[in-house]
Design a protein around this motif. Sequence first.
Motif, PDB file in Angstrom:
ATOM      1  N   ASP A  37       0.833  -1.211   0.000  1.00 32.57           N
ATOM      2  CA  ASP A  37       0.000   0.000   0.000  1.00 32.57           C
ATOM      3  C   ASP A  37       0.864   1.256   0.000  1.00 32.57           C
ATOM      4  O   ASP A  37       0.584   2.208  -0.732  1.00 32.57           O
ATOM      5  N   LEU A  38       1.906   1.264   0.805  1.00 37.54           N
ATOM      6  CA  LEU A  38       2.796   2.423   0.876  1.00 37.54           C
ATOM      7  C   LEU A  38       3.512   2.630  -0.456  1.00 37.54           C
ATOM      8  O   LEU A  38       3.611   3.748  -0.956  1.00 37.54           O
ATOM      9  N   ILE A  39       3.980   1.554  -1.049  1.00 39.38           N
ATOM     10  CA  ILE A  39       4.677   1.631  -2.331  1.00 39.38           C
ATOM     11  C   ILE A  39       3.714   2.100  -3.428  1.00 39.38           C
ATOM     12  O   ILE A  39       4.045   2.986  -4.227  1.00 39.38           O
ATOM     13  N   ILE A  40       2.512   1.541  -3.465  1.00 39.97           N
ATOM     14  CA  ILE A  40       1.517   1.924  -4.467  1.00 39.97           C
ATOM     15  C   ILE A  40       1.130   3.391  -4.306  1.00 39.97           C
ATOM     16  O   ILE A  40       0.993   4.117  -5.301  1.00 39.97           O
ATOM     17  N   ASP A  41       0.973   3.852  -3.079  1.00 37.04           N
ATOM     18  CA  ASP A  41       0.659   5.263  -2.856  1.00 37.04           C
ATOM     19  C   ASP A  41       1.757   6.162  -3.414  1.00 37.04           C
ATOM     20  O   ASP A  41       1.480   7.219  -3.992  1.00 37.04           O
ATOM     21  N   GLU A  42       3.016   5.752  -3.255  1.00 36.05           N
ATOM     22  CA  GLU A  42       4.127   6.540  -3.783  1.00 36.05           C
ATOM     23  C   GLU A  42       4.146   6.504  -5.311  1.00 36.05           C
ATOM     24  O   GLU A  42       4.446   7.508  -5.957  1.00 36.05           O
ATOM     25  N   ILE A  43       3.791   5.372  -5.900  1.00 37.50           N
ATOM     26  CA  ILE A  43       3.694   5.285  -7.359  1.00 37.50           C
ATOM     27  C   ILE A  43       2.605   6.235  -7.855  1.00 37.50           C
ATOM     28  O   ILE A  43       2.807   6.988  -8.810  1.00 37.50           O
ATOM     29  N   LYS A  44       1.467   6.223  -7.212  1.00 37.60           N
ATOM     30  CA  LYS A  44       0.378   7.115  -7.599  1.00 37.60           C
ATOM     31  C   LYS A  44       0.797   8.574  -7.481  1.00 37.60           C
ATOM     32  O   LYS A  44       0.510   9.386  -8.360  1.00 37.60           O
ATOM     33  N   ARG A  45       1.484   8.901  -6.400  1.00 34.73           N
ATOM     34  CA  ARG A  45       1.951  10.274  -6.186  1.00 34.73           C
ATOM     35  C   ARG A  45       2.937  10.666  -7.282  1.00 34.73           C
ATOM     36  O   ARG A  45       2.847  11.750  -7.867  1.00 34.73           O
ATOM     37  N   GLY A  46       3.889   9.783  -7.573  1.00 39.29           N
ATOM     38  CA  GLY A  46       4.872  10.064  -8.614  1.00 39.29           C
ATOM     39  C   GLY A  46       4.220  10.170  -9.983  1.00 39.29           C
ATOM     40  O   GLY A  46       4.582  11.045 -10.780  1.00 39.29           O
ATOM     41  N   CYS A  47       3.266   9.300 -10.267  1.00 44.53           N
ATOM     42  CA  CYS A  47       2.576   9.346 -11.554  1.00 44.53           C
ATOM     43  C   CYS A  47       1.797  10.652 -11.717  1.00 44.53           C
ATOM     44  O   CYS A  47       1.677  11.169 -12.825  1.00 44.53           O
ATOM     45  N   ALA A  48       1.276  11.184 -10.629  1.00 47.97           N
ATOM     46  CA  ALA A  48       0.562  12.453 -10.707  1.00 47.97           C
ATOM     47  C   ALA A  48       1.491  13.567 -11.199  1.00 47.97           C
ATOM     48  O   ALA A  48       1.051  14.483 -11.884  1.00 47.97           O
ATOM     49  N   PHE A  49       2.781  13.477 -10.886  1.00 42.76           N
ATOM     50  CA  PHE A  49       3.751  14.471 -11.341  1.00 42.76           C
ATOM     51  C   PHE A  49       4.113  14.298 -12.813  1.00 42.76           C
ATOM     52  O   PHE A  49       4.360  15.270 -13.511  1.00 42.76           O
ATOM     53  N   VAL A  50       4.169  13.063 -13.289  1.00 40.55           N
ATOM     54  CA  VAL A  50       4.665  12.815 -14.647  1.00 40.55           C
ATOM     55  C   VAL A  50       3.568  12.477 -15.655  1.00 40.55           C
ATOM     56  O   VAL A  50       3.862  12.271 -16.824  1.00 40.55           O
ATOM     57  N   ARG A  51       2.337  12.451 -15.243  1.00 44.67           N
ATOM     58  CA  ARG A  51       1.275  11.973 -16.136  1.00 44.67           C
ATOM     59  C   ARG A  51       1.087  12.825 -17.382  1.00 44.67           C
ATOM     60  O   ARG A  51       0.591  12.337 -18.387  1.00 44.67           O
ATOM     61  N   GLN A  52       1.464  14.083 -17.354  1.00 48.42           N
ATOM     62  CA  GLN A  52       1.309  14.947 -18.523  1.00 48.42           C
ATOM     63  C   GLN A  52       2.477  14.843 -19.492  1.00 48.42           C
ATOM     64  O   GLN A  52       2.418  15.375 -20.589  1.00 48.42           O
ATOM     65  N   GLU A  53       3.539  14.182 -19.095  1.00 45.50           N
ATOM     66  CA  GLU A  53       4.692  14.031 -19.976  1.00 45.50           C
ATOM     67  C   GLU A  53       4.370  13.049 -21.092  1.00 45.50           C
ATOM     68  O   GLU A  53       3.703  12.048 -20.884  1.00 45.50           O
ATOM     69  N   GLU A  54       4.878  13.344 -22.268  1.00 44.45           N
ATOM     70  CA  GLU A  54       4.630  12.487 -23.431  1.00 44.45           C
ATOM     71  C   GLU A  54       5.148  11.067 -23.215  1.00 44.45           C
ATOM     72  O   GLU A  54       4.538  10.101 -23.628  1.00 44.45           O
ATOM     73  N   ALA A  55       6.296  10.931 -22.561  1.00 43.75           N
ATOM     74  CA  ALA A  55       6.928   9.621 -22.380  1.00 43.75           C
ATOM     75  C   ALA A  55       6.742   9.093 -20.954  1.00 43.75           C
ATOM     76  O   ALA A  55       7.609   8.398 -20.443  1.00 43.75           O
ATOM     77  N   SER A  56       5.619   9.401 -20.324  1.00 44.16           N
ATOM     78  CA  SER A  56       5.400   8.884 -18.976  1.00 44.16           C
ATOM     79  C   SER A  56       5.240   7.367 -19.036  1.00 44.16           C
ATOM     80  O   SER A  56       4.801   6.819 -20.044  1.00 44.16           O
ATOM     81  N   PRO A  57       5.600   6.668 -17.963  1.00 43.65           N
ATOM     82  CA  PRO A  57       5.502   5.200 -17.957  1.00 43.65           C
ATOM     83  C   PRO A  57       4.077   4.727 -18.244  1.00 43.65           C
ATOM     84  O   PRO A  57       3.103   5.370 -17.872  1.00 43.65           O
ATOM     85  N   TYR A  58       3.975   3.587 -18.882  1.00 42.73           N
ATOM     86  CA  TYR A  58       2.659   3.072 -19.273  1.00 42.73           C
ATOM     87  C   TYR A  58       1.738   2.879 -18.071  1.00 42.73           C
ATOM     88  O   TYR A  58       0.533   3.070 -18.171  1.00 42.73           O
ATOM     89  N   TYR A  59       2.303   2.505 -16.921  1.00 42.39           N
ATOM     90  CA  TYR A  59       1.448   2.287 -15.755  1.00 42.39           C
ATOM     91  C   TYR A  59       0.884   3.589 -15.234  1.00 42.39           C
ATOM     92  O   TYR A  59      -0.191   3.608 -14.651  1.00 42.39           O
ATOM     93  N   CYS A  60       1.573   4.691 -15.458  1.00 46.39           N
ATOM     94  CA  CYS A  60       1.014   6.001 -15.106  1.00 46.39           C
ATOM     95  C   CYS A  60      -0.092   6.372 -16.087  1.00 46.39           C
ATOM     96  O   CYS A  60      -1.105   6.935 -15.698  1.00 46.39           O
ATOM     97  N   GLN A  61       0.095   6.064 -17.351  1.00 46.52           N
ATOM     98  CA  GLN A  61      -0.911   6.376 -18.359  1.00 46.52           C
ATOM     99  C   GLN A  61      -2.189   5.587 -18.107  1.00 46.52           C
ATOM    100  O   GLN A  61      -3.284   6.080 -18.360  1.00 46.52           O
ATOM    101  N   LEU A  62      -2.066   4.358 -17.595  1.00 48.33           N
ATOM    102  CA  LEU A  62      -3.248   3.557 -17.292  1.00 48.33           C
ATOM    103  C   LEU A  62      -3.994   4.098 -16.077  1.00 48.33           C
ATOM    104  O   LEU A  62      -5.220   4.098 -16.034  1.00 48.33           O
ATOM    105  N   THR A  63      -3.240   4.556 -15.095  1.00 48.33           N
ATOM    106  CA  THR A  63      -3.844   5.032 -13.851  1.00 48.33           C
ATOM    107  C   THR A  63      -4.303   6.485 -13.948  1.00 48.33           C
ATOM    108  O   THR A  63      -5.336   6.850 -13.422  1.00 48.33           O
ATOM    109  N   TYR A  64      -3.500   7.297 -14.626  1.00 51.40           N
ATOM    110  CA  TYR A  64      -3.782   8.726 -14.755  1.00 51.40           C
ATOM    111  C   TYR A  64      -3.732   9.132 -16.227  1.00 51.40           C
ATOM    112  O   TYR A  64      -2.720   9.636 -16.690  1.00 51.40           O
ATOM    113  N   PRO A  65      -4.795   8.912 -16.989  1.00 48.36           N
ATOM    114  CA  PRO A  65      -4.757   9.297 -18.401  1.00 48.36           C
ATOM    115  C   PRO A  65      -4.589  10.811 -18.546  1.00 48.36           C
ATOM    116  O   PRO A  65      -5.055  11.568 -17.699  1.00 48.36           O
ATOM    117  N   ARG A  66      -3.902  11.207 -19.621  1.00 48.59           N
ATOM    118  CA  ARG A  66      -3.699  12.637 -19.873  1.00 48.59           C
ATOM    119  C   ARG A  66      -5.044  13.290 -20.186  1.00 48.59           C
ATOM    120  O   ARG A  66      -5.976  12.646 -20.674  1.00 48.59           O
TER     121      ARG A  66
END
Length: 84
Positions: free
Chosen positions: A52-81
């Motif tokens: 849970d702690l690790i997943i929360d940090e992934i979600k937090r990090g993905c929120a920062f990079v989700r608008q980047e063109e080359a964001s990781p696929y798992y961020c794109q699945l969780t946080y679509p642009r």
Amino acid sequence: MILVFCQVLPAGAGGKNCIDEAGKRHADILVEWCKAVSPATHPPCNAANSCDLIIDEIKRGCAFVRQEEASPYYCQLTYPRADE
């Protein structure tokens, strides 16, 4: 994938380490994802922490990079642009 990991973890598993919760293979994947997106100086990206702690940090990090063109696929699945 994050959603899949969240769904397979038993409720109340937050006190265990991620390896015990999800198995070594899944824990290693979460740790790598966490390290790849975490903006923290000392992120909780360690399989000795709860998933849970690790997943929360992934979600937090993905929120920062989700608008980047080359964001990781798992961020794109969780946080679509916004333009998708």
